[in-house]
Design a protein around this motif. Structure first.
Motif, PDB file in Angstrom:
ATOM      1  N   ARG A 258      -5.482  17.572  25.025  1.00  0.00           N
ATOM      2  CA  ARG A 258      -6.671  17.058  25.723  1.00  0.00           C
ATOM      3  C   ARG A 258      -6.494  15.585  26.090  1.00  0.00           C
ATOM      4  O   ARG A 258      -6.884  15.150  27.176  1.00  0.00           O
ATOM      5  N   ALA A 259      -5.911  14.818  25.163  1.00  0.00           N
ATOM      6  CA  ALA A 259      -5.677  13.393  25.444  1.00  0.00           C
ATOM      7  C   ALA A 259      -4.703  13.222  26.596  1.00  0.00           C
ATOM      8  O   ALA A 259      -4.898  12.376  27.482  1.00  0.00           O
ATOM      9  N   LEU A 260      -3.647  14.029  26.624  1.00  0.00           N
ATOM     10  CA  LEU A 260      -2.649  13.917  27.683  1.00  0.00           C
ATOM     11  C   LEU A 260      -3.186  14.375  29.034  1.00  0.00           C
ATOM     12  O   LEU A 260      -2.684  13.949  30.082  1.00  0.00           O
ATOM     13  N   LEU A 261      -4.203  15.238  29.002  1.00  0.00           N
ATOM     14  CA  LEU A 261      -4.773  15.749  30.245  1.00  0.00           C
ATOM     15  C   LEU A 261      -5.962  14.923  30.728  1.00  0.00           C
ATOM     16  O   LEU A 261      -6.562  15.250  31.755  1.00  0.00           O
ATOM     17  N   ASP A 262      -6.305  13.859  30.002  1.00  0.00           N
ATOM     18  CA  ASP A 262      -7.386  12.969  30.443  1.00  0.00           C
ATOM     19  C   ASP A 262      -7.032  12.461  31.841  1.00  0.00           C
ATOM     20  O   ASP A 262      -5.943  11.933  32.058  1.00  0.00           O
ATOM     21  N   PRO A 263      -7.920  12.611  32.814  1.00  0.00           N
ATOM     22  CA  PRO A 263      -7.584  12.230  34.200  1.00  0.00           C
ATOM     23  C   PRO A 263      -7.276  10.750  34.381  1.00  0.00           C
ATOM     24  O   PRO A 263      -6.701  10.359  35.392  1.00  0.00           O
ATOM     25  N   ARG A 264      -7.630   9.928  33.401  1.00  0.00           N
ATOM     26  CA  ARG A 264      -7.383   8.492  33.549  1.00  0.00           C
ATOM     27  C   ARG A 264      -5.996   8.066  33.084  1.00  0.00           C
ATOM     28  O   ARG A 264      -5.600   6.918  33.289  1.00  0.00           O
ATOM     29  N   VAL A 265      -5.260   8.957  32.423  1.00  0.00           N
ATOM     30  CA  VAL A 265      -3.928   8.570  31.951  1.00  0.00           C
ATOM     31  C   VAL A 265      -2.873   9.109  32.904  1.00  0.00           C
ATOM     32  O   VAL A 265      -3.071  10.120  33.573  1.00  0.00           O
ATOM     33  N   GLY A 266      -1.758   8.451  32.936  1.00  0.00           N
ATOM     34  CA  GLY A 266      -0.697   8.849  33.854  1.00  0.00           C
ATOM     35  C   GLY A 266       0.108  10.018  33.317  1.00  0.00           C
ATOM     36  O   GLY A 266       0.066  10.327  32.125  1.00  0.00           O
ATOM     37  N   PRO A 267       0.872  10.667  34.176  1.00  0.00           N
ATOM     38  CA  PRO A 267       1.663  11.828  33.761  1.00  0.00           C
ATOM     39  C   PRO A 267       2.802  11.482  32.810  1.00  0.00           C
ATOM     40  O   PRO A 267       3.362  12.352  32.164  1.00  0.00           O
ATOM     41  N   GLY A 268       3.147  10.204  32.717  1.00  0.00           N
ATOM     42  CA  GLY A 268       4.245   9.812  31.843  1.00  0.00           C
ATOM     43  C   GLY A 268       3.850   9.599  30.400  1.00  0.00           C
ATOM     44  O   GLY A 268       4.706   9.409  29.538  1.00  0.00           O
ATOM     45  N   LEU A 269       2.546   9.608  30.100  1.00  0.00           N
ATOM     46  CA  LEU A 269       2.093   9.394  28.733  1.00  0.00           C
ATOM     47  C   LEU A 269       2.561  10.544  27.829  1.00  0.00           C
ATOM     48  O   LEU A 269       2.549  11.705  28.235  1.00  0.00           O
ATOM     49  N   ASP A 270       2.983  10.213  26.604  1.00  0.00           N
ATOM     50  CA  ASP A 270       3.362  11.248  25.647  1.00  0.00           C
ATOM     51  C   ASP A 270       2.519  11.105  24.387  1.00  0.00           C
ATOM     52  O   ASP A 270       1.796  10.117  24.218  1.00  0.00           O
ATOM     53  N   ALA A 271       2.587  12.097  23.523  1.00  0.00           N
ATOM     54  CA  ALA A 271       1.777  12.108  22.313  1.00  0.00           C
ATOM     55  C   ALA A 271       2.641  12.372  21.093  1.00  0.00           C
ATOM     56  O   ALA A 271       3.586  13.168  21.148  1.00  0.00           O
ATOM     57  N   THR A 272       2.306  11.702  19.993  1.00  0.00           N
ATOM     58  CA  THR A 272       2.923  11.976  18.697  1.00  0.00           C
ATOM     59  C   THR A 272       1.848  12.547  17.790  1.00  0.00           C
ATOM     60  O   THR A 272       0.826  11.905  17.543  1.00  0.00           O
ATOM     61  N   VAL A 273       2.055  13.770  17.335  1.00  0.00           N
ATOM     62  CA  VAL A 273       1.097  14.478  16.488  1.00  0.00           C
ATOM     63  C   VAL A 273       1.621  14.440  15.056  1.00  0.00           C
ATOM     64  O   VAL A 273       2.716  14.927  14.783  1.00  0.00           O
ATOM     65  N   VAL A 274       0.844  13.830  14.147  1.00  0.00           N
ATOM     66  CA  VAL A 274       1.290  13.669  12.761  1.00  0.00           C
ATOM     67  C   VAL A 274       0.665  14.761  11.902  1.00  0.00           C
ATOM     68  O   VAL A 274      -0.545  14.821  11.732  1.00  0.00           O
ATOM     69  N   LEU A 275       1.517  15.630  11.356  1.00  0.00           N
ATOM     70  CA  LEU A 275       1.063  16.800  10.607  1.00  0.00           C
ATOM     71  C   LEU A 275       1.111  16.558   9.106  1.00  0.00           C
ATOM     72  O   LEU A 275       1.930  15.782   8.612  1.00  0.00           O
ATOM     73  N   PRO A 276       0.259  17.264   8.354  1.00  0.00           N
ATOM     74  CA  PRO A 276       0.456  17.299   6.898  1.00  0.00           C
ATOM     75  C   PRO A 276       1.725  18.089   6.594  1.00  0.00           C
ATOM     76  O   PRO A 276       1.992  19.111   7.248  1.00  0.00           O
ATOM     77  N   PRO A 277       2.537  17.647   5.641  1.00  0.00           N
ATOM     78  CA  PRO A 277       3.819  18.322   5.389  1.00  0.00           C
ATOM     79  C   PRO A 277       3.709  19.813   5.103  1.00  0.00           C
ATOM     80  O   PRO A 277       4.604  20.580   5.464  1.00  0.00           O
ATOM     81  N   ALA A 278       2.599  20.240   4.486  1.00  0.00           N
ATOM     82  CA  ALA A 278       2.462  21.655   4.130  1.00  0.00           C
ATOM     83  C   ALA A 278       2.391  22.563   5.350  1.00  0.00           C
ATOM     84  O   ALA A 278       2.558  23.776   5.232  1.00  0.00           O
ATOM     85  N   ALA A 279       2.151  22.001   6.542  1.00  0.00           N
ATOM     86  CA  ALA A 279       2.141  22.828   7.758  1.00  0.00           C
ATOM     87  C   ALA A 279       3.499  23.494   7.976  1.00  0.00           C
ATOM     88  O   ALA A 279       3.587  24.537   8.630  1.00  0.00           O
TER      89      ALA A 279
END
Length: 372
Positions: free
Chosen positions: A209-230
């Motif tokens: 959803r953050a990457l698809l926000d119309p105000r951000v450019g297509p080059g933006l990337d995301a880092t998703v931090v997971l709990p290790p048990a995932a």
């Protein structure tokens, strides 16, 4: 054992490459040859009374990839040795090899594509019968289950600036829950496997959803931090890839990260999941690893280092990880002066209050407009 005494199964989705391997093996005098276009077909052959002494397996295959196939090979205690054949990045291939060995699979070696008859003969001739091990059971659920059921888990986003261009280039997304007036971060709290997998789904959806926000450019990337048990969920890579595809976000725009303390991976299953995440196209990151050599058995693409760890230690960490081709993010930059300092030390990116505030993904992202 000589090649003439071996039954060899070639598992390769590309027909031309499969035919080439079969022809090379036939020319080398293999005792018997079998073939499968994917992992599912190979398992059907092996489970249907068609034993193989050696399995020559590609890693990057549609459907069941090579890492998942090797896990099933171990779980079913199929006594076949394995030759990994791949053109993927060296770090990914090493991680796949380590995963297979951790499961108890006898890996004879790795043959890089385009393969040669000499190298194939060298590794196949090393075959010895083996009996693989099985994986451990999952831990019981934790208090996060109630928070998820109550809708009390929130995804928070923090911007990251590219220190060369000065522009917002990425966003870190993590999960918190409220309890007794305090916020508990998923990556640092005690989260059991079942709710951890649900947190991973929630975070990936929030990142999309953050990457698809119309105000951000297509080059933006995301880092998703997971709990290790995932990582206890062996289907995590496929599920996250499917969720990203459903949102229309390429996995290459998302890095899946974990805390670097304690050291990971600790089990064959964790290494399995991390390697398959890279095979699916996701980046792989560690936050605040214990040492500059942490994660050497992982195909890392990003690492987060605490910017207050001292210039000497930070500079050493930056140099060590960048030498491995890993992007370095300075975490916790609270002032413009500190951000400038980590830039001088060679960091690639920075995150902290000096870069932009943390915000709830569902709400307006106050930094989004400067990312276009």
């Amino acid at each position: 054992m000589s090649l003439a005494d071996c039954t060899v199964l070639v598992v390769e989705d590309h027909e031309f490459q499969r035919r080439t391997m079969l022809q090379i093996l036939a020319n080398l005098g293999a005792g018997a040859l079998q073939e499968a276009a994917d992992g599912e077909g190979a398992l059907e052959l092996l489970g249907g009374g068609a034993p193989a002494d050696v399995v020559v397996c590609d890693l990057d295959m549609p459907g069941m990839d090579g890492v998942e196939f090797l896990r099933h090979l171990a779980e079913r205690a199929i006594p076949a040795s394995v030759v990994i054949v791949s053109a993927l990045d060296d770090a990914v291939v090493r991680a796949a090899e380590t995963t297979a060995r951790a499961y108890g699979v006898e890996v004879l070696g790795v043959v890089r594509k385009p393969l040669t008859a000499r190298r194939l003969l060298e590794v196949v001739g090393l075959h010895q019968p083996v009996r693989p091990a099985r994986t451990a059971a999952s831990a019981p659920p934790s208090a996060w289950q109630e928070a998820l059921a109550a809708g009390a888990v929130t995804a928070l986003a923090a911007p990251r600036v590219d220190l060369r261009s000065g522009r917002i280039a990425g966003v870190r997304v993590g999960a918190v829950r409220e309890a007794d007036g305090e916020r508990h971060a998923a990556e640092r709290d005690a989260v059991a496997p079942e709710p951890a997998a649900a947190v991973a789904d929630l975070l990936l959806a929030a990142a999309c959803r953050a990457l698809l926000d119309p105000r951000v450019g297509p080059g933006l990337d995301a880092t998703v931090v997971l709990p290790p048990a995932a990582l206890a969920d062996l289907g995590l890579a496929d599920r996250l890839a499917a969720r990203a595809a459903a949102h229309g976000v390429a996995p290459q725009r998302v890095t899946i990260a974990l805390p670097g303390r304690p050291a990971l991976p600790a089990t064959p299953g964790q290494l399995d999941v991390l390697t398959r995440l890279r095979l699916r196209g996701f980046g792989l990151g560690l936050e605040e690893p214990a040492t500059p050599t942490a994660g050497e058995d992982l195909p890392l693409t990003e690492v987060g280092l605490a910017c207050d760890s001292g210039d000497e230690a930070l500079e050493a960490g930056i140099a060590a990880f960048q030498a491995r081709g890993v992007r370095v993010v300075a975490l916790g930059c609270g002032t413009a002066a500190r951000t400038d300092a980590v830039a001088q030390l060679g960091c690639d990116r920075a995150q902290g209050l000096a870069v932009g505030p943390v915000s709830v993904v569902e709400e307006a992202l106050p930094w989004a407009e400067v990312a276009t």
